[in-house]
Motif scaffolding. Structure first.
Motif, mmCIF file in Angstrom:
data_model
loop_
_atom_site.group_PDB
_atom_site.id
_atom_site.type_symbol
_atom_site.label_atom_id
_atom_site.label_comp_id
_atom_site.label_asym_id
_atom_site.label_seq_id
_atom_site.Cartn_x
_atom_site.Cartn_y
_atom_site.Cartn_z
ATOM 1 N N SER A 133 0.836 -1.201 0.000
ATOM 2 C CA SER A 133 0.000 0.000 0.000
ATOM 3 C C SER A 133 0.865 1.242 0.000
ATOM 4 O O SER A 133 1.947 1.258 0.591
ATOM 5 C CB SER A 133 -0.905 0.008 1.239
ATOM 6 O OG SER A 133 -1.750 -1.125 1.256
ATOM 7 N N LEU A 134 0.384 2.281 -0.672
ATOM 8 C CA LEU A 134 1.098 3.547 -0.706
ATOM 9 C C LEU A 134 0.814 4.316 0.577
ATOM 10 O O LEU A 134 -0.332 4.573 0.920
ATOM 11 C CB LEU A 134 0.653 4.364 -1.924
ATOM 12 C CG LEU A 134 1.320 5.728 -2.115
ATOM 13 C CD1 LEU A 134 2.805 5.555 -2.416
ATOM 14 C CD2 LEU A 134 0.625 6.498 -3.227
ATOM 15 N N PHE A 146 4.184 13.961 -10.686
ATOM 16 C CA PHE A 146 3.220 12.974 -10.203
ATOM 17 C C PHE A 146 1.835 13.588 -9.983
ATOM 18 O O PHE A 146 0.951 12.929 -9.430
ATOM 19 C CB PHE A 146 3.712 12.330 -8.905
ATOM 20 C CG PHE A 146 4.899 11.435 -9.108
ATOM 21 C CD1 PHE A 146 4.770 10.198 -9.718
ATOM 22 C CD2 PHE A 146 6.167 11.846 -8.706
ATOM 23 C CE1 PHE A 146 5.866 9.379 -9.918
ATOM 24 C CE2 PHE A 146 7.268 11.027 -8.894
ATOM 25 C CZ PHE A 146 7.125 9.796 -9.508
ATOM 26 N N TYR A 147 1.652 14.816 -10.397
ATOM 27 C CA TYR A 147 0.353 15.478 -10.267
ATOM 28 C C TYR A 147 -0.234 15.750 -11.648
ATOM 29 O O TYR A 147 0.483 15.866 -12.639
ATOM 30 C CB TYR A 147 0.489 16.802 -9.511
ATOM 31 C CG TYR A 147 0.781 16.646 -8.038
ATOM 32 C CD1 TYR A 147 -0.259 16.562 -7.116
ATOM 33 C CD2 TYR A 147 2.097 16.599 -7.564
ATOM 34 C CE1 TYR A 147 0.007 16.425 -5.749
ATOM 35 C CE2 TYR A 147 2.361 16.464 -6.216
ATOM 36 C CZ TYR A 147 1.315 16.365 -5.313
ATOM 37 O OH TYR A 147 1.581 16.234 -3.973
ATOM 38 N N LEU A 191 2.615 7.197 -8.839
ATOM 39 C CA LEU A 191 3.582 7.372 -7.754
ATOM 40 C C LEU A 191 3.975 6.021 -7.160
ATOM 41 O O LEU A 191 5.159 5.751 -6.940
ATOM 42 C CB LEU A 191 2.975 8.272 -6.673
ATOM 43 C CG LEU A 191 3.839 8.543 -5.434
ATOM 44 C CD1 LEU A 191 5.173 9.176 -5.826
ATOM 45 C CD2 LEU A 191 3.088 9.443 -4.461
ATOM 46 N N ALA A 192 2.989 5.160 -6.914
ATOM 47 C CA ALA A 192 3.279 3.833 -6.356
ATOM 48 C C ALA A 192 4.134 3.016 -7.323
ATOM 49 O O ALA A 192 5.056 2.295 -6.910
ATOM 50 C CB ALA A 192 1.980 3.103 -6.050
ATOM 51 N N SER A 205 6.275 6.044 0.952
ATOM 52 C CA SER A 205 6.808 4.684 0.961
ATOM 53 C C SER A 205 5.727 3.686 0.588
ATOM 54 O O SER A 205 4.526 3.990 0.611
ATOM 55 C CB SER A 205 7.361 4.339 2.354
ATOM 56 O OG SER A 205 6.331 4.437 3.334
ATOM 57 N N LEU A 206 6.177 2.501 0.215
ATOM 58 C CA LEU A 206 5.279 1.378 -0.029
ATOM 59 C C LEU A 206 5.384 0.435 1.159
ATOM 60 O O LEU A 206 6.477 0.013 1.525
ATOM 61 C CB LEU A 206 5.656 0.639 -1.318
ATOM 62 C CG LEU A 206 5.348 1.359 -2.632
ATOM 63 C CD1 LEU A 206 5.849 0.520 -3.806
ATOM 64 C CD2 LEU A 206 3.848 1.610 -2.782
ATOM 65 N N VAL A 207 4.260 0.136 1.756
ATOM 66 C CA VAL A 207 4.240 -0.741 2.927
ATOM 67 C C VAL A 207 3.382 -1.949 2.608
ATOM 68 O O VAL A 207 2.211 -1.813 2.239
ATOM 69 C CB VAL A 207 3.670 -0.007 4.162
ATOM 70 C CG1 VAL A 207 3.599 -0.956 5.347
ATOM 71 C CG2 VAL A 207 4.520 1.211 4.489
ATOM 72 N N LYS A 208 3.978 -3.121 2.748
ATOM 73 C CA LYS A 208 3.235 -4.350 2.493
ATOM 74 C C LYS A 208 2.590 -4.793 3.795
ATOM 75 O O LYS A 208 3.246 -5.267 4.709
ATOM 76 C CB LYS A 208 4.163 -5.443 1.943
ATOM 77 C CG LYS A 208 3.400 -6.587 1.295
ATOM 78 C CD LYS A 208 4.305 -7.452 0.440
ATOM 79 C CE LYS A 208 3.511 -8.462 -0.350
ATOM 80 N NZ LYS A 208 4.355 -9.302 -1.223
#
Length: 215
Positions: A133-134, A146-147, A191-192, A205-208
């Protein structure tokens, strides 16, 4: 002995004919009344007067029935909408309770370092999410690339902007855009994807995470 003719009532006309047919009959009766008046020094027979009154009243009766039907259908639709909103609220409340309980179970199982909770009939398993997840702590370091800008203008304003641009691909691309305000929208998917391919951005960050599954 001659048969006594049955009088046609307003209700008979309204129930037996459509509103369009009653309107056509009224038009024919008015035409007949005009012809009779011309032939009889302005006099109209009682039969035509009665028929005109009957069909005119039947038309009003038909209109009232249609109006009452529309009111009844509107009331039924509003009742159904209220019921749908009530069930939707119940659905969201139950869904939120389910989510909160699952989040609590994930926290509990991670804190206890256990992958399974066993009951006599059910087992709750802790599993890793298939995709990370972002997570955004702050947006200040996210590059503008990214916008996306969502532009809304009135059509005359947009024509004025297009006219001011020089001829070229940009003017052609912007020809279909319209609205009244500019909104800066973060493209979370892009972004992700950039983070997944190794790009480092401060505060993002990407968090699993994990989820629970019942068996």
């Amino acid at each position: 002995m001659s048969a006594i003719p049955m009088e046609i009532t307003v209700q008979d006309v309204a129930k037996g004919l459509s509103m369009f047919e009653i309107d056509e009959s009224l038009e024919a009766l008015v035409e007949a009344a005009e012809q009779e008046a011309e032939a009889n020094n302005g006099e109209i027979s009682e039969d035509i007067k009665t028929a005109l009154a009957t069909y005119a009243e039947a038309f009003g009766y038909k209109v009232d029935r249609i109006a009452n039907y529309l009111k009844a259908q509107k009331a039924e639709a509003e009742l159904a909408q209220r019921e749908a909103e009530r069930f939707q609220a119940r659905y969201k409340a139950a869904e939120n309770r389910e989510k909160r309980l699952k989040q609590m179970l994930v926290w509990f199982m991670i804190s206890r370092n256990t992958q399974k909770l066993r009951g006599s009939l059910n087992t709750i398993n802790l599993q890793a999410n298939s995709a990370p997840s972002l997570v955004i702590q702050e947006t200040i370091h996210i590059p503008d690339s990214f916008y996306r800008a969502k532009v809304e203008l009135t059509w005359p304003e947009w024509i004025e902007i297009l006219t001011a641009l020089p001829q070229g691909p940009l003017r052609d691309r912007l020809r279909e855009i319209g609205g009244k305000a500019v909104q800066k929208e973060l493209q979370r998917g892009i972004l992700a994807d950039a983070l997944a391919h190794g790009e480092a951005i401060t505060g993002v960050s990407l968090v699993k995470g994990n989820h629970v599954r019942l068996r």
